[in-house]
Scaffold this motif. Structure first.
Motif, short mmCIF file in Angstrom:
data_model
loop_
_atom_site.label_atom_id
_atom_site.label_comp_id
_atom_site.label_asym_id
_atom_site.label_seq_id
_atom_site.Cartn_x
_atom_site.Cartn_y
_atom_site.Cartn_z
N TYR A 1 0.81 -1.22 0.00
CA TYR A 1 0.00 0.00 0.00
C TYR A 1 0.85 1.28 0.00
N GLY A 2 2.16 1.14 -0.06
CA GLY A 2 3.01 2.33 -0.04
C GLY A 2 3.10 2.98 1.31
N LEU A 3 2.72 2.25 2.36
CA LEU A 3 2.78 2.80 3.71
C LEU A 3 4.20 2.86 4.23
N ILE A 4 5.02 1.91 3.81
CA ILE A 4 6.45 1.96 4.08
C ILE A 4 7.18 1.72 2.77
N ARG A 5 8.44 2.18 2.70
CA ARG A 5 9.23 2.01 1.48
C ARG A 5 10.67 1.65 1.87
N PRO A 6 11.30 0.81 1.08
CA PRO A 6 12.70 0.49 1.38
C PRO A 6 13.58 1.70 1.15
N GLN A 7 14.52 1.92 2.06
CA GLN A 7 15.46 3.03 1.88
C GLN A 7 16.50 2.66 0.83
N GLU A 8 16.98 3.66 0.15
CA GLU A 8 18.01 3.45 -0.88
C GLU A 8 19.28 2.91 -0.23
N ASP A 9 19.75 1.75 -0.75
CA ASP A 9 21.05 1.18 -0.35
C ASP A 9 21.15 0.91 1.15
N GLU A 10 20.02 0.77 1.83
CA GLU A 10 20.05 0.47 3.26
C GLU A 10 19.04 -0.62 3.55
N ASP A 11 19.38 -1.43 4.52
CA ASP A 11 18.47 -2.50 4.91
C ASP A 11 17.51 -1.96 5.97
N ASP A 12 16.72 -0.96 5.56
CA ASP A 12 15.81 -0.31 6.49
C ASP A 12 14.62 0.24 5.70
N TRP A 13 13.68 0.84 6.41
CA TRP A 13 12.45 1.28 5.79
C TRP A 13 12.16 2.75 6.14
N THR A 14 11.53 3.43 5.19
CA THR A 14 10.98 4.76 5.49
C THR A 14 9.50 4.58 5.79
N VAL A 15 8.96 5.49 6.59
CA VAL A 15 7.58 5.38 7.08
C VAL A 15 6.79 6.62 6.66
N SER A 16 5.62 6.41 6.10
CA SER A 16 4.80 7.53 5.62
C SER A 16 3.86 8.03 6.72
N ASN A 17 3.31 9.23 6.48
CA ASN A 17 2.30 9.76 7.40
C ASN A 17 1.11 8.83 7.50
N ALA A 18 0.70 8.23 6.37
CA ALA A 18 -0.46 7.34 6.39
C ALA A 18 -0.21 6.14 7.30
N ALA A 19 1.02 5.59 7.26
CA ALA A 19 1.34 4.46 8.12
C ALA A 19 1.24 4.85 9.59
N LEU A 20 1.73 6.04 9.92
CA LEU A 20 1.66 6.50 11.31
C LEU A 20 0.23 6.79 11.72
N LEU A 21 -0.56 7.35 10.81
CA LEU A 21 -1.97 7.59 11.12
C LEU A 21 -2.70 6.29 11.43
N LEU A 22 -2.40 5.28 10.66
CA LEU A 22 -3.10 4.01 10.81
C LEU A 22 -2.58 3.16 11.96
N PHE A 23 -1.26 3.11 12.11
CA PHE A 23 -0.69 2.07 12.96
C PHE A 23 0.33 2.55 13.98
N ALA A 24 0.44 3.84 14.24
CA ALA A 24 1.44 4.31 15.21
C ALA A 24 1.19 3.69 16.58
N ARG A 25 2.28 3.37 17.26
CA ARG A 25 2.14 2.85 18.63
C ARG A 25 1.49 3.92 19.50
N ALA A 26 0.91 3.46 20.61
CA ALA A 26 0.22 4.40 21.50
C ALA A 26 1.11 5.55 21.91
N ALA A 27 2.38 5.23 22.18
CA ALA A 27 3.31 6.29 22.59
C ALA A 27 3.65 7.21 21.43
N GLY A 28 3.27 6.81 20.20
CA GLY A 28 3.60 7.61 19.03
C GLY A 28 2.50 8.55 18.59
N ARG A 29 1.54 8.83 19.47
CA ARG A 29 0.46 9.75 19.10
C ARG A 29 0.97 11.15 18.83
#
Length: 422
Positions: free
Chosen positions: A60-88
């Protein structure tokens, strides 16, 4: 957790709204800011629910792989939908407030707010909790029960749920100094959310029921559609109008004011309802439930199309029901103009009875709340009626089943029957 690294999906949304806030990457956010268990459970009902949670989020494009890194970028939509409680902190006003107000206007300082609840993000939890909280304020409608002969909510379930979900899905989350609010008044329900309509959608088109599709938050809309929370056909307001009309309620109204998009549902019947006296007369008539329904809902006149829509029957059945009312001497047919379809009105005698009861029954009910018995002199004073006139009216109320005569001479009086005790 291992997952397939995919190329981010190309955005094919054709909305003219411009870059969406929901799609922007929050550089300071990490995968650890998402509740992956919540995401997995929420997306399980989607077409990609059988895949790993990271694959589903990437789909859904909520997260995307970072360029040349074994990690992910996170979109606003992902945080809106699934942020941890402490991440409000990511979207502090992304939740929803549900309130009940006593009366039809809110007083300063929330003096007449009798109940309020704040539902916090993330939306994957908040949407269902918002619907649950709002549902506790949807009452049973006495007026609609009188039309449909069964318990009816003051707002159709599909209608009030639709406007809340739409407000959550389509609000402007870039505006963070205002939140989404659901307010229940005695006569209406209002849902306000930050932002205005996205072109080519206009307030005028929505109020006319014209289907126009444009998405401010296409990712959120797609996710909510795929998990079954939204319909996603772009016909929400047209459907709202239809559902409200089928329940004999006024169609929704939409305004854009002071940066807020406001949708209002009214809980009063679309047409002036007959009073309790006329209801008792209608229920005693030798006609079908559908015929009784139209006589209660449209005592000032109706067409066969009104009959068809109110009773959800085919045109031929509606015509038969209407013509039967004429045959039984309950209604008469009139043409308001050569180009218009015929309108059916109560016969003069029945209409006179209706208006007589509309005036007398409420005042008689008030009297019987104070005194268990009504005397002729009291009736004359109550309605400023001459002796002969009062006697005729009291006899008519007895014949119609509203009063029962008791006693003789000076002790003569009248007791209320069911029509006056309710």
């Amino acid at each position: 957790m291992r997952t397939t690294r995919r190329r981010p999906a190309t955005n094919t949304d054709s909305s003219p709204a411009g870059p969406e806030f929901e799609k922007r990457i929050r550089r300071e956010a990490t995968l650890g800011d998402l509740d992956l268990d919540l995401a997995g459970a929420f997306l399980k009902a989607s077409p990609v629910g059988g895949e790993s949670v990271l694959d589903s989020l990437q789909h859904y494009g909520l997260i995307r792989p970072q360029e040349d890194e074994d990690d992910w970028t996170v979109s606003n939509a992902a945080l809106l939908l699934f942020a941890r409680a402490a991440g409000r902190r990511w979207h502090p006003r992304a939740g929803l407030r549900v309130a009940r107000v006593a009366g039809t206007q809110r007083l300063a300082g929330n003096q007449n707010v009798t109940d309020a609840a704040l539902v916090h993000p993330p939306l994957a939890c908040g949407i269902r909790e918002s619907l649950r909280a709002a549902g506790t304020h949807v009452r049973r409608s006495e007026a609609l029960r009188d039309i449909f002969f069964r318990d009816m909510p003051e707002y159709p379930d599909l209608a009030w749920r639709e406007i809340i979900v739409n407000a959550i899905a389509h609000r402007d989350y870039a505006i963070q100094n205002q939140g989404t609010e659901v307010t229940f008044f005695d006569d209406r329900m209002e849902v306000s959310s930050p932002g205005g309509p996205v072109p080519p959608v206009t307030v005028e088109a929505l109020n006319e029921g014209t289907p126009v599709r444009a998405l401010r938050n296409p990712v959120l809309t797609r996710v909510l559609t795929d998990v079954g929370i939204m319909k996603g056909r772009g016909k929400g307001f047209a459907t709202l109008r239809k559902v409200m009309s089928e329940s004999s309620l006024r169609v929704p109204t939409v305004v854009h004011r002071a940066g807020l998009f406001l949708v209002t549902l009214h809980n009063r019947p679309e047409h002036a309802m007959a009073g309790p006296g006329w209801k008792n007369v209608v229920l005693s008539l030798p006609v079908s439930r559908d015929q009784k329904r139209i006589l209660l809902a449209r005592p000032d006149g109706f067409t066969h199309q009104d009959y068809q829509r109110l009773n959800a029957v085919l045109e031929e059945e509606a015509k038969r029901g209407v013509h039967d009312l004429v045959r039984k001497g309950i209604t008469t047919c009139a043409f308001n103009s050569e180009d218009e379809m015929p309108v059916y009105y109560l016969t003069a005698e029945l209409d006179a009875t209706r208006w007589f009861l509309e005036d007398r029954v409420p005042k008689l009910r008030e009297h019987f709340q104070r005194d268990p018995k009504l005397r002729v002199a009291e009736y004359r004073t109550l309605f400023e009626a001459a002796p002969a006139h009062a006697t005729r009216e009291l006899r008519q109320l007895v014949e119609l089943g509203f009063l029962r005569e008791e006693g003789r001479g000076r002790g003569k009086g009248y007791l209320p029957l069911a029509g006056l005790r309710k």
